[in-house]
Design an enzyme around this catalytic site. Structure first.
Site, mmCIF file in Angstrom:
data_model
loop_
_atom_site.group_PDB
_atom_site.id
_atom_site.type_symbol
_atom_site.label_atom_id
_atom_site.label_comp_id
_atom_site.label_asym_id
_atom_site.label_seq_id
_atom_site.Cartn_x
_atom_site.Cartn_y
_atom_site.Cartn_z
ATOM 1 C CD GLU A 45 -6.736 0.359 -5.010
ATOM 2 O OE1 GLU A 45 -7.013 -0.317 -6.323
ATOM 3 O OE2 GLU A 45 -7.670 0.889 -4.280
ATOM 4 N NE ARG A 49 -7.296 -0.372 -12.726
ATOM 5 C CZ ARG A 49 -8.492 -0.158 -12.502
ATOM 6 N NH1 ARG A 49 -9.177 0.796 -13.498
ATOM 7 N NH2 ARG A 49 -9.049 -0.457 -11.510
ATOM 8 C CB THR A 72 -4.890 -3.501 -11.063
ATOM 9 O OG1 THR A 72 -5.856 -2.318 -10.873
ATOM 10 C CG2 THR A 72 -5.526 -4.060 -12.282
ATOM 11 C CE LYS A 132 -11.133 -3.961 -5.529
ATOM 12 N NZ LYS A 132 -10.526 -3.350 -6.436
#
Length: 211
Positions: A45, A49, A72, A132
């Site tokens: 993953e 960011r 994200t 998640k």
């Protein structure tokens, strides 16, 4: 379409730990992915960011055996960019209605984040059976997910946030946890020095944590 449960299950079941990667140095993308895959952690993953996150994803997606996802993810533009970068799945910190609406039009599966039973039920009503749990440790950790198991038996979780090897083992012993997300496999000093052998060794240790 609602979440493709078979697709996301097949990805998340490949290894007990999904490395959560925050990386801006594109030159490190391939050697990092190669070290993680060699260590038995093929599902990666890469969080959106950093300025070069999409380029990092593109490079990692070229590594044999790597299954790259974006993290994200917060809106439709992130989703389109993820697909264009070669991602096979997406992960979001939350599960807003607008985000889930946008995911209906994307070919790769989304793993949305939740923090409460109400959020989990809302996502389940939209066809999501894999979620998640984030930020896992800040929200109470493994005891919370253990408490979720009985009233929410149809939902499986990937907890992420504040997890280390010892905590990972506790989470992975729960019946409603398929894997955990973590960044301890890639210590900052190992990345800074390019010590990918150390990262591969940490990945090998993490790959044996299930159960």
């Amino acid at each position: 379409m609602p979440q493709d449960a078979n697709a996301i299950r097949s990805i998340l079941s490949l290894a007990p730990v999904v490395p959560v990667i925050i990386l801006d140095d594109v030159s490190q993308a391939r050697p990092l992915a190669e070290a993680l895959v060699a260590g038995g952690l093929p599902v990666l993953e890469v969080t959106l960011r950093t300025p070069n996150a999409l380029k990092v994803m593109e490079e990692m997606a070229k590594v044999t055996g790597a299954i790259v996802g974006s993290g994200t993810v917060r809106h439709a533009a992130h989703m389109k960019a993820s697909v264009d970068a070669g991602c096979r799945f997406m992960v979001s910190p939350g599960a807003s209605p607008r985000l889930l609406d946008a995911a209906d039009d994307v070919a790769i599966p989304l793993l949305p984040g939740i923090g409460t039973p109400t959020e989990a039920m809302a996502a389940a009503e939209r066809g999501y059976s894999f979620l998640k749990f984030f930020p896992a440790e800040a929200l109470g950790g493994a005891p919370v997910l253990k408490a979720f198991a009985s009233p929410l038996p149809d939902i499986t979780f990937c907890p992420t946030g504040g997890i280390d090897p010892a905590k990972a083992k506790t989470y992975l012993s729960l019946p409603n946890v398929i894997c955990v997300g973590g960044s301890w496999i890639m210590p900052a000093d190992a990345l800074a020095s390019g010590d990918f052998a150390r990262i591969e060794a940490l990945a090998k240790e993490a790959s044996t944590l299930r159960g």
